[in-house]
Design a protein around this motif. Structure first.
Motif: not given
Ligand code: NAD
Length: 352
Positions: A70-76, A131-136, A247-249
């Protein structure tokens, strides 16, 4: 022989039982002295042991790696690494942890050292994912390639049997698609065939005895080879479908690869005679797809996408996405082909 082009990727590999003990020396040789160890939450305690092994070079553990980065994990993670003033990162774990290290390298340019404990093979590729907002999003960038990789089979003896087996078939999937990739080459085909043969021998032995170090060594060696194949070639229908399904499910990565692989092999290998020959030799059977499916069943892994949690209504969405974006494949794939293949994988029907 067909003309080919082959890019060797620059990294050092240290392989062997207790190779982890070479990590401090490896960091010294790389000229780094302030290292953060990345892990998933589950491997935090193990990360702390490694941090201790590093002595004053270890700045602590960042135990927040998660599937698909997740992008948030990479940011942190980047914020933590900047705060402690690290000059290098050790990724201790599977593809999720290596993936977080790659995201850090992409943004900061810091060298990463991978200590893989699954067979996903990400440490051998310049491919990153976020991955951000469900899109990788994924991309290729040499900056994310680990500087060094330490393969220590003793570290995977605790890898749960089910994860070991699915991760092993994930590795085999890289080799299969590398064999018929448009940018395959003789050296890559050698690595792929050797990887498949070693992994197929290792997995039943690991199921029989998860602490079997010979089997763990064989599997890790195979994972290295299959990962190198993934890093050097362009993947086809199988990886495309698994990317869409994951990604989808939000299906588990290695399990999804395991379920889909024999169906794609059965579909593609008829149009890829050289790959089929290599797999027939590597597996010692006339039908590598059937062998993979039967071995998966005998090793007790989940047999259908339905069991993994994919809704039946999702079949249309998978087909839509697979038709929307082009990818390389040895056999042309029609909408009807996709429907047959995805439906078979969804229900877990016999390989036909
Ligand atoms: P993972 O890294 O998520 O690990 C699976 C589980 O096993 C996790 O819960 C982890 O904590 C646990 N685990 C790992 N090592 C362990 C050990 N030694 N003992 C006990 N538990 C252990 O799963 P994975 O299949 O290795 O990686 C999947 C991810 O890697 C996906 O996000 C996938 O997209 C990515 N990937 C990327 C590439 C690439 O080239 N970029 C290649 C392959 C996979």
């Amino acid at each position: 022989m067909q003309p080919f082009s082959y890019d060797a990727l620059p990294m050092r590999v240290r392989f062997g039982e207790k190779a982890l003990e070479q990590l401090p020396g490896e960091l010294e040789e790389l000229g780094v002295s302030r290292t953060v160890v990345l892990t998933t939450p589950r491997e935090q305690a193990f990360g702390e042991q490694v941090d201790e092994l590093l002595g004053p070079v270890g700045l602590g553990v960042y135990p927040h790696a998660a599937m698909h980065v997740p992008v948030s994990t990479a940011d942190a993670a980047c914020a933590y690494i900047a705060e402690v003033g690290a000059d290098s990162v050790v990724c201790l774990g599977g593809g999720s942890t290596v993936g977080l290290g790659k995201a850090v390298a992409l943004r900061t340019g810091l060298p990463i050292i991978a200590v893989p404990t699954t067979y996903a093979g990400s440490e051998m590729t310049p491919v990153w994912g976020l991955t951000e907002d469900g899109i990788k999003r994924t991309g290729r960038d040499r900056r994310v390639l680990p500087t060094s990789v330490i393969y220590d089979p003793t570290l995977s003896t605790g890898l749960p049997v089910e994860v070991s087996v699915t991760s092993g078939f994930n590795a085999i999937a890289h080799a299969v698609e590398g064999l018929y990739a448009p940018d395959a080459s003789p050296i890559i085909s050698l690595m792929a065939a050797e990887g498949v043969a070693h992994m197929l021998t290792a997995l039943p032995a690991i199921v029989a005895d998860p602490a079997d170090l010979q089997a763990r060594s064989d599997a890790l060696y195979a994972a290295w080879l299959c990962g190198a194949v993934l890093g050097a070639t362009t993947m086809g229908l199988h990886h495309k479908l698994c990317h869409i399904l994951g990604g989808t499910f939000d299906l588990p990565h290695a399990d999804t690869h395991s379920v889909v692989l024999p169906y794609v092999m059965a579909f593609n290998l008829s149009a890829a005679p050289a790959a089929d020959d290599a797999l027939v030799r590597a597996t010692g059977t006339d039908s590598p797809a059937t062998l993979v499916r039967e071995l998966e069943q005998s090793l007790g892994i989940v047999g259908s996408l339905a069991e993994l949690g994919m809704p039946e209504s999702g079949i249309d969405e998978v087909i839509r996405q697979a038709l929307a974006a082009p990818y390389s494949n040895p056999r042309q794939v029609t909408e009807a082909d996709l429907r047959t293949l995805v439906t078979a994988a969804f229900t877990g029907s016999p390989i036909g």
